[in-house]
Structures are given as C-alpha cells and as structure tokens.
Design a protein around this motif. Structure first.
Motif, mmCIF file in Angstrom:
data_model
loop_
_atom_site.group_PDB
_atom_site.id
_atom_site.type_symbol
_atom_site.label_atom_id
_atom_site.label_comp_id
_atom_site.label_asym_id
_atom_site.label_seq_id
_atom_site.Cartn_x
_atom_site.Cartn_y
_atom_site.Cartn_z
ATOM 1 N N THR A 150 7.365 11.922 4.272
ATOM 2 C CA THR A 150 7.517 10.692 3.820
ATOM 3 C C THR A 150 7.349 9.586 4.519
ATOM 4 O OG1 THR A 150 9.176 9.456 2.392
ATOM 5 C CG2 THR A 150 9.903 10.400 4.373
ATOM 6 N N VAL A 151 7.068 8.182 3.783
ATOM 7 C CA VAL A 151 6.566 6.968 4.325
ATOM 8 C C VAL A 151 7.884 6.084 4.479
ATOM 9 C CG1 VAL A 151 4.982 5.049 4.228
ATOM 10 C CG2 VAL A 151 4.191 7.396 3.457
ATOM 11 N N VAL A 152 8.136 5.546 5.903
ATOM 12 C CA VAL A 152 9.120 4.621 5.824
ATOM 13 C C VAL A 152 8.495 3.290 6.530
ATOM 14 C CG1 VAL A 152 10.981 6.472 6.097
ATOM 15 C CG2 VAL A 152 9.878 5.564 8.233
ATOM 16 N N ASP A 153 9.222 2.274 6.455
ATOM 17 C CA ASP A 153 9.047 1.046 6.639
ATOM 18 C C ASP A 153 9.399 0.927 8.281
ATOM 19 O OD1 ASP A 153 7.985 -0.057 4.696
ATOM 20 O OD2 ASP A 153 10.052 -0.729 4.164
ATOM 21 N N ARG A 154 8.374 0.665 9.399
ATOM 22 C CA ARG A 154 8.721 0.357 10.801
ATOM 23 C C ARG A 154 9.430 -0.850 10.792
ATOM 24 N NH1 ARG A 154 3.481 0.521 14.056
ATOM 25 N NH2 ARG A 154 4.867 -0.210 15.523
ATOM 26 N N ARG A 155 10.616 -1.001 11.494
ATOM 27 C CA ARG A 155 11.473 -1.970 11.826
ATOM 28 C C ARG A 155 10.882 -3.230 12.867
ATOM 29 N NH1 ARG A 155 17.470 -1.313 11.303
ATOM 30 N NH2 ARG A 155 17.613 0.362 10.009
ATOM 31 N N ASP A 156 9.737 -2.656 13.494
ATOM 32 C CA ASP A 156 9.202 -3.606 14.607
ATOM 33 C C ASP A 156 8.036 -4.240 13.992
ATOM 34 O OD1 ASP A 156 7.722 -1.211 14.431
ATOM 35 O OD2 ASP A 156 7.545 -1.103 16.717
ATOM 36 N N ALA A 157 7.646 -3.996 12.775
ATOM 37 C CA ALA A 157 6.496 -4.454 12.140
ATOM 38 C C ALA A 157 6.721 -5.984 11.861
ATOM 39 C CB ALA A 157 5.932 -3.860 10.735
ATOM 40 N N GLY A 158 5.824 -6.786 12.296
ATOM 41 C CA GLY A 158 5.906 -8.174 12.056
ATOM 42 C C GLY A 158 5.031 -8.904 10.969
ATOM 43 N N VAL A 159 4.694 -10.367 11.301
ATOM 44 C CA VAL A 159 3.650 -11.186 10.555
ATOM 45 C C VAL A 159 2.268 -10.497 10.573
ATOM 46 C CG1 VAL A 159 2.862 -13.418 10.073
ATOM 47 C CG2 VAL A 159 5.271 -12.941 10.798
ATOM 48 N N ALA A 160 1.987 -9.922 11.939
ATOM 49 C CA ALA A 160 0.539 -9.434 12.065
ATOM 50 C C ALA A 160 0.189 -8.253 11.149
ATOM 51 C CB ALA A 160 0.477 -9.325 13.505
ATOM 52 N N SER A 161 1.341 -7.364 10.683
ATOM 53 C CA SER A 161 1.050 -6.168 10.019
ATOM 54 C C SER A 161 0.898 -6.886 8.613
ATOM 55 C CB SER A 161 2.431 -5.527 10.065
ATOM 56 O OG SER A 161 2.474 -4.723 11.137
ATOM 57 N N CYS A 162 1.700 -7.870 8.208
ATOM 58 C CA CYS A 162 1.605 -8.464 6.903
ATOM 59 C C CYS A 162 0.105 -9.002 6.675
ATOM 60 C CB CYS A 162 2.556 -9.553 6.844
ATOM 61 S SG CYS A 162 2.534 -10.257 4.949
ATOM 62 N N LEU A 163 -0.334 -9.633 7.672
ATOM 63 C CA LEU A 163 -1.664 -10.406 7.371
ATOM 64 C C LEU A 163 -2.764 -9.277 7.434
ATOM 65 C CD1 LEU A 163 -1.279 -13.229 9.822
ATOM 66 C CD2 LEU A 163 -1.302 -13.393 7.382
ATOM 67 N N GLY A 164 -2.569 -8.253 8.287
ATOM 68 C CA GLY A 164 -3.581 -7.119 8.398
ATOM 69 C C GLY A 164 -3.554 -6.278 7.347
ATOM 70 N N ASN A 165 -2.458 -6.113 6.429
ATOM 71 C CA ASN A 165 -2.402 -5.376 4.865
ATOM 72 C C ASN A 165 -3.145 -6.129 3.913
ATOM 73 O OD1 ASN A 165 -0.937 -3.142 5.683
ATOM 74 N ND2 ASN A 165 0.974 -4.321 5.529
ATOM 75 N N VAL A 166 -3.150 -7.678 4.160
ATOM 76 C CA VAL A 166 -3.943 -8.360 3.208
ATOM 77 C C VAL A 166 -5.554 -8.004 3.482
ATOM 78 C CG1 VAL A 166 -4.619 -10.792 2.506
ATOM 79 C CG2 VAL A 166 -2.463 -10.173 3.010
ATOM 80 N N VAL A 167 -5.777 -8.069 4.784
ATOM 81 C CA VAL A 167 -7.337 -7.736 4.992
ATOM 82 C C VAL A 167 -7.728 -6.187 4.425
ATOM 83 C CG1 VAL A 167 -9.103 -7.431 6.958
ATOM 84 C CG2 VAL A 167 -7.368 -9.406 7.015
ATOM 85 N N TRP A 168 -6.813 -5.286 4.944
ATOM 86 C CA TRP A 168 -6.834 -3.884 4.572
ATOM 87 C C TRP A 168 -7.160 -3.866 2.938
ATOM 88 C CZ3 TRP A 168 -7.802 0.843 6.408
ATOM 89 C CH2 TRP A 168 -7.689 2.063 5.606
ATOM 90 N N PHE A 169 -6.360 -4.467 2.263
ATOM 91 C CA PHE A 169 -6.430 -4.401 0.862
ATOM 92 C C PHE A 169 -7.564 -4.836 0.268
ATOM 93 C CE2 PHE A 169 -5.813 -6.173 -3.442
ATOM 94 C CZ PHE A 169 -5.262 -5.036 -4.045
ATOM 95 N N VAL A 170 -8.311 -5.987 0.801
ATOM 96 C CA VAL A 170 -9.396 -6.364 0.211
ATOM 97 C C VAL A 170 -10.531 -5.578 0.541
ATOM 98 C CG1 VAL A 170 -10.916 -8.268 0.507
ATOM 99 C CG2 VAL A 170 -8.583 -8.910 0.362
ATOM 100 N N PHE A 171 -10.515 -5.008 1.621
ATOM 101 C CA PHE A 171 -11.745 -4.257 2.020
ATOM 102 C C PHE A 171 -11.495 -2.740 1.917
ATOM 103 C CE2 PHE A 171 -12.219 -8.220 4.611
ATOM 104 C CZ PHE A 171 -13.505 -8.458 4.167
ATOM 105 N N ALA A 172 -10.367 -2.180 2.116
ATOM 106 C CA ALA A 172 -10.623 -0.642 1.945
ATOM 107 C C ALA A 172 -9.488 -0.372 0.995
ATOM 108 C CB ALA A 172 -10.376 -0.187 3.382
ATOM 109 N N GLY A 173 -8.338 -0.808 1.043
ATOM 110 C CA GLY A 173 -6.954 -0.451 0.085
ATOM 111 C C GLY A 173 -7.228 -0.160 -1.232
#
Length: 124
Positions: free
Chosen positions: A55-78
């Motif tokens: 299963t997939v769980v959220d990492r507790r140590d994920a921060g703002v960089a993960s959020c910004l990276g997810n935006v980039v990921w969504f646009v180009f590959a997600g």
C-alpha cells in the motif's frame, strides 16, 4: 491469494505499467535536475509490477519541496501515467475476473499523479 492476483496482474497489465514507469524514470534520470523524479518513478515501477500486498502511505518528513515537485511531476509525467491506469482499469473492469485488477489500477492513480512524499510499504 495475493500471489495469484499478482501473477494475473503481471500477465494482463503489470508488466506494461511498470515499463511505463521505468521509461519515465530513465527520461527523468537523464537530466540531472530531475533525478528525484526518476527515483520516485522507479519506486512506483516496483509497485506497479507487483502491487497486491502493498500500500501507499504518506511520508511524515515530506515538506514543501515534495509539494512543488509533485506539481512539476503532474505537468510532465503524472497525467499520462494516470491516464494509462484509467484506461487499463476500465478495460479490466469489463470482465468479471478483471474487476479486482481494475480496482487496483484505480488505487494506483493517486500515487501516479503525486509520487513525491509517498512511501510504498508491505501490508502485514
């Protein structure tokens, strides 16, 4: 039961979905800046190859960089990886045997859209 579902998954769609994530990972690793995206893609490829019992769980140590990276990921590959899960899930749900596999495909859509800040763990 998990092993049987994983074998059927591998034959019907798991191999091709994992290949899609591997291709995305290689493309991301070619560019030095996007190596974290490549590593996330390789992690999801393992999950797409053999998903039942994990299963997939959220990492507790994920921060703002993960959020910004997810935006980039969504646009180009997600979005196109998620589209692959939608199409495959709908096709699998057309058969009685494929319904559990289709549901598993639908469960993989969130992690394919926003993989950073997520962790794939074994279910006990």
């Amino acid at each position: 039961m998990r092993t049987l579902l994983n074998i059927i998954w591998l034959i019907l769609c798991g191999f091709w979905m994992a290949v899609g994530y591997l291709v995305a990972g290689v493309i991301c690793c070619v560019l030095i800046v996007t190596i974290p995206f490549g590593l996330a893609s390789f992690r999801i490829a393992q999950y797409a190859f053999w998903p039942f019992g994990r299963t997939v769980v959220d990492r507790r140590d994920a921060g703002v960089a993960s959020c910004l990276g997810n935006v980039v990921w969504f646009v180009f590959a997600g979005w196109w990886l998620a589209l692959g899960h939608v199409v495959t899930g709908v096709m699998l749900c057309l058969t009685v045997v494929g319904i559990p596999l289709g549901i598993a495909n639908f469960k993989m859509i969130p992690v394919s859209l926003v993989p950073l800040g997520k962790e794939i763990v074994e279910i006990a």
